[in-house]
Structures are given as C-alpha cells and as structure tokens.
Write an enzyme that holds these catalytic residues in place. Structure first.
Site, short mmCIF file in Angstrom:
data_model
loop_
_atom_site.label_atom_id
_atom_site.label_comp_id
_atom_site.label_asym_id
_atom_site.label_seq_id
_atom_site.Cartn_x
_atom_site.Cartn_y
_atom_site.Cartn_z
N ASP A 212 -10.70 -18.34 -9.84
CA ASP A 212 -9.87 -18.16 -11.04
C ASP A 212 -9.20 -16.79 -10.96
O ASP A 212 -9.86 -15.76 -11.14
CB ASP A 212 -10.74 -18.29 -12.29
CG ASP A 212 -9.91 -18.33 -13.57
OD1 ASP A 212 -8.73 -17.93 -13.52
OD2 ASP A 212 -10.44 -18.76 -14.60
N THR B 4 -12.74 -23.17 -21.36
CA THR B 4 -13.60 -22.49 -22.32
C THR B 4 -13.13 -21.06 -22.54
O THR B 4 -12.50 -20.46 -21.66
CB THR B 4 -15.06 -22.45 -21.80
OG1 THR B 4 -15.91 -21.90 -22.80
CG2 THR B 4 -15.18 -21.60 -20.55
N THR B 5 -13.43 -20.52 -23.71
CA THR B 5 -13.39 -19.09 -23.92
C THR B 5 -14.81 -18.55 -24.00
O THR B 5 -15.02 -17.40 -24.35
CB THR B 5 -12.62 -18.73 -25.20
OG1 THR B 5 -12.50 -17.31 -25.30
CG2 THR B 5 -13.33 -19.23 -26.44
N HIS C 119 -10.78 -10.99 -27.53
CA HIS C 119 -9.90 -11.08 -26.37
C HIS C 119 -8.67 -10.21 -26.59
O HIS C 119 -8.35 -9.81 -27.70
CB HIS C 119 -9.42 -12.53 -26.19
CG HIS C 119 -10.27 -13.35 -25.26
ND1 HIS C 119 -10.36 -13.09 -23.91
CD2 HIS C 119 -11.03 -14.44 -25.47
CE1 HIS C 119 -11.15 -13.99 -23.34
NE2 HIS C 119 -11.57 -14.81 -24.26
N ASP D 34 -14.81 -16.31 -30.20
CA ASP D 34 -14.52 -15.17 -29.33
C ASP D 34 -13.16 -14.53 -29.61
O ASP D 34 -12.25 -14.58 -28.79
CB ASP D 34 -14.63 -15.60 -27.87
CG ASP D 34 -14.68 -14.40 -26.93
OD1 ASP D 34 -14.71 -13.25 -27.43
OD2 ASP D 34 -14.70 -14.61 -25.71
N GLU E 21 -7.40 -21.71 -9.65
CA GLU E 21 -6.94 -21.67 -11.03
C GLU E 21 -6.07 -20.43 -11.29
O GLU E 21 -6.35 -19.34 -10.79
CB GLU E 21 -8.13 -21.64 -11.99
CG GLU E 21 -8.97 -22.91 -11.96
CD GLU E 21 -9.98 -22.96 -13.09
OE1 GLU E 21 -9.61 -23.40 -14.18
OE2 GLU E 21 -11.13 -22.56 -12.86
N TYR F 168 -14.29 -15.59 -10.86
CA TYR F 168 -13.11 -14.82 -11.23
C TYR F 168 -12.78 -13.90 -10.05
O TYR F 168 -13.60 -13.06 -9.67
CB TYR F 168 -13.37 -13.99 -12.49
CG TYR F 168 -13.44 -14.81 -13.75
CD1 TYR F 168 -12.28 -15.06 -14.49
CD2 TYR F 168 -14.64 -15.33 -14.21
CE1 TYR F 168 -12.33 -15.80 -15.66
CE2 TYR F 168 -14.70 -16.07 -15.38
CZ TYR F 168 -13.54 -16.30 -16.10
OH TYR F 168 -13.60 -17.04 -17.26
N TYR G 191 -4.14 -16.14 -25.12
CA TYR G 191 -5.17 -15.85 -26.11
C TYR G 191 -4.58 -15.69 -27.51
O TYR G 191 -5.09 -14.90 -28.30
CB TYR G 191 -5.93 -14.58 -25.72
CG TYR G 191 -6.64 -14.69 -24.40
CD1 TYR G 191 -7.65 -15.62 -24.20
CD2 TYR G 191 -6.30 -13.85 -23.34
CE1 TYR G 191 -8.29 -15.72 -22.98
CE2 TYR G 191 -6.95 -13.94 -22.12
CZ TYR G 191 -7.95 -14.88 -21.95
OH TYR G 191 -8.59 -14.97 -20.74
N HIS H 2 -4.45 -23.39 -17.13
CA HIS H 2 -4.82 -23.53 -18.52
C HIS H 2 -3.62 -23.98 -19.35
O HIS H 2 -2.48 -23.65 -19.03
CB HIS H 2 -5.35 -22.21 -19.07
CG HIS H 2 -6.51 -21.66 -18.29
ND1 HIS H 2 -6.37 -21.12 -17.03
CD2 HIS H 2 -7.83 -21.55 -18.59
CE1 HIS H 2 -7.55 -20.72 -16.58
NE2 HIS H 2 -8.45 -20.97 -17.51
N ARG I 181 -17.97 -20.80 -10.96
CA ARG I 181 -16.54 -20.45 -10.99
C ARG I 181 -16.42 -18.95 -10.78
O ARG I 181 -17.01 -18.17 -11.52
CB ARG I 181 -15.94 -20.85 -12.33
CG ARG I 181 -14.52 -20.37 -12.58
CD ARG I 181 -13.92 -21.07 -13.79
NE ARG I 181 -14.71 -20.90 -14.98
CZ ARG I 181 -14.36 -20.14 -16.03
NH1 ARG I 181 -13.24 -19.44 -15.99
NH2 ARG I 181 -15.12 -20.08 -17.10
#
Length: 392
Positions: free
Chosen positions: A193, A294-295, A45, A42, A219, A164, A90, A244, A162
């Site tokens: 998150d 994870t991404t 980003h 990925d 998060e 966002y 990222y 993270h 989860r």
C-alpha cells in the site's frame, strides 16, 4: 416512529503503536424508545483540523428530529447536501454521514427485529478473510520491529498482512525478505500500500523491486486523483491494482480510465451502507472486483463493515478490517471476533448491527470533543508514535 434526538459521545483510544485515535459514537433516539447506534471512526486523520462536536450534534438534531428513520434514501441524500463530496480521501463529511447511516440502519433493524444484513439483501458469506496492517518502516530498525509484529499476530491466527510501503524501499525489502525466510508460504503479503505518497513512476520502481517477494496486489500507487498515472502503473505491472473509493466522481473517473482492477470500499470513506452498496454495484457493472477497506474502526464500525461485505457478490481480494485488534480498548460489551485470519460476521439472529455498547466503557474513555496533539505529518500518515512495530 419519529426521531427525537441525536447524541454524540467522543472517545479517545490509543493504538498499540501509541497513536491515539478519537471516534464518535452516534445515538439516534426515537419516540418509540428504540435507539440506533453508529460510529464515526478515527477522526484523527489528516487534514489536521477538528470539528466542534456540540455544533455537529445540534446540526444533526435539527436535520433529523421529527423525521421517519426508515426514510434512508431521503435522509442520506440530505446529509450528502450538508456534507458534500470533496474528492479527498479522509474528508470528514463522509465520516459524519457514515456514522449517521450506520445508526439509522441499526435503528431500523432493531425496530423490525432483524439483523441489518437482512435489510441489505441477505448474506452470501458468514466470514471475511482479512489481513493485519504493517505500518511503514522508515528505517531498517523499524523493519525489524515489524517482523516481530508478524510473529505475534501470526501466533494469534493472522496469516495475511498488508504492508504500507514506499518511503524506504531498503527497509521494505529487509522486512519482506525476513518474513519470507522465516515464514515462507505460511504468510501471505496481501498488498503493498503506497498510500498515494509517490508519483506513479516512483511507485513503479519500488513495486518492481518488492513484487518478487510474493505480493498479491498493489494499492494506491499514484498521487490522489491521478487517474492517468494510475492507469499507466496498471498497464506496467502484472499484478492487480487496487484503489480506495472516496467519492462517486472519483469512482466514475477510475472506471472511465480503466485505472484499477479492484476497488477498495470502506463505509467510512464513502459515507455508509447506502453509498458503499452503490459503489460496489457500479464496480460490478464495470467488471471490477471489490475488497473491504478500513480506517481501522472500533468493533461497532468493524461489525458494520462485516455486514456490508457479507452480501457482496464481487468480493475479489483479502479485506482489511482488523481495527479492534489494533486498539488497546473498545466500547462494545464484546468485541467482534476473529478466527484463523477471518473476521466473523455478527450473528444473523441479532437485531440491528448486532453489537451492544458498554456505556461504562464509553464513560471511561470519553473526552470533551475532537482535538489535535502535536503529531507530525509522518505520525499521521503512519498512525504511530513509536519506533516501529507496536507495543506487546
């Protein structure tokens, strides 16, 4: 055994949300005919710049050709000098190091005829509880569409999600209220998150509004690298706080400030197996738990995440790797498997990572290199181009 060549195959695969992601499949070839396969996951980003894939391929070949692939520590140290940490979530350098490190481990496992989990010290579990991501609701209409996502994924066996959150608290509350009324205790909201989009005081106000809906943890409720703000948030809430991990300096500062309870560690954001294991060990020494982040990798990268998580003794929360369920296609002969909300770790009898690449799929999905479309910042943050939810 010596490394003879490095090949990068870039593929472009849409998510069900319509957002298109680009990944690089890494091949490390040797004079013994054994090839290790890795995944740089990925690249689509922020920050919004691209890497010249052919130049990267030549750079990696110049660094690795003629080397012993079992010299994992030395090779990773050198890659860390080529692509150093920048204290950014990222950072593309960690994506590069991760893909190479996965390929090196896959190669070593295949050469020895053992699964990578044996190289990492064995397993304490054969499956990981995971959650499905619900992308940010910027309007109440998007919140309604996201409830439909929960319905579909719950029918497939996912019972943890989860969210966002933080851009529109009214929409977040509408989503959480609808899910609680329809599913009750059958569905778990693993986390809110905030993705570093809010300062800690704003995140605290939003969290206090949403926490009564049965959230398990919070998060990223502060701006990136605001360790004091993260600590202030943590002392103001009763729920565990997760952050993270994207560099060892950042991890050091979080431990020193005692600013998080659970460290979210993903291979892609820290640079592969070796770096992730070091981060998890540091967390354990500091008395902190870990969850697997994870991404949203493809099946190969997700299998690597599962192998990392299989050996953790301080795994303390539901983890995140559900990427293969988010994409409309994949590059492996068979995808990783999910059962009843768990990610199954690849069979311990399979050598290397335990995944087989379907090169016909790679050819069909291949693109010349990494590139950017016209996505706006909100699209890049939310990983969607549709109006909420995802395509059935």
């Amino acid at each position: 055994m010596k490394i003879t060549d490095v090949k990068l195959d870039v593929v472009s695969i849409p998510r069900h949300t319509g957002f298109v992601c680009q990944h690089a499949i890494v091949r490390i070839l040797t004079d013994d005919g054994v090839t290790g396969i890795g995944e740089m996951s990925d690249f689509s980003h922020l920050p919004k710049y691209s890497i010249d894939v052919r130049d990267l391929e030549e750079t990696l070949k110049a660094q690795l050709a003629g080397r012993n692939p079992f010299d994992l520590i030395a090779l990773n140290r050198e890659l860390g000098e080529l692509y150093p940490e920048t204290m950014y979530y990222y950072e593309k350098g960690t994506f590069i190091r991760c893909g190479v490190d996965i390929a090196l481990h896959d190669l070593a496992g295949k050469a020895l005829g053992v699964n990578v989990s044996e190289l990492l010290g064995g397993r304490v579990r054969d499956k990981l509880k995971v959650c499905y991501p619900i992308f940010r609701s910027r309007t109440t209409e998007e919140a309604k569409a996201n409830v439909d996502v929960v319905r579909r994924r719950f029918a497939q066996g996912f019972d943890a999600f989860r969210l966002y959150a933080g851009v529109n608290p009214e929409a977040d509350e509408a989503f959480l209220d609808a899910v609680r009324r329809e599913f009750g205790s059958r569905v778990t909201i693993k986390s809110l998150d905030f993705s570093h989009l809010l300062d800690w005081k704003s995140a605290l106000r939003a969290a206090k509004r949403l926490m009564p809906y049965g959230v398990q943890l919070i998060e990223s409720p502060a701006e990136r690298n605001d360790f004091e703000g993260l600590r202030q948030f943590r002392t103001a809430v009763d729920l565990p706080v997760s952050e993270h991990v994207w560099s060892f300096r950042q991890l050091h500062e979080m431990i020193r400030a005692d600013s998080a309870d659970i460290f979210n560690i993903a291979l892609i954001f820290i640079g592969g197996f070796g770096a992730a294991r070091k981060a998890a060990a540091a967390a354990e020494v500091a008395g902190k738990g870990v969850l697997i982040g994870t991404t949203q990798e493809l099946s190969l990268g997700t299998a690597a995440q599962a192998l990392f998580g299989a050996g953790l003794t301080n795994l303390a929360a539901i983890s995140d790797p559900t990427g293969p369920e988010l994409y409309v296609d994949d590059v492996t002969a068979e995808p990783v498997r999910y059962e009843n909300g768990y990610l199954l770790v690849p069979d311990a009898a399979l050598p290397g990572i335990g995944m087989e690449i379907d090169w016909d799929k790679v050819e069909r999905l291949r693109v010349p290199g990494f590139s950017w479309g016209a996505q706006k910042v909100a699209n890049l943050q939310d990983r969607t181009v549709t109006t909420g939810g995802e395509r059935p």
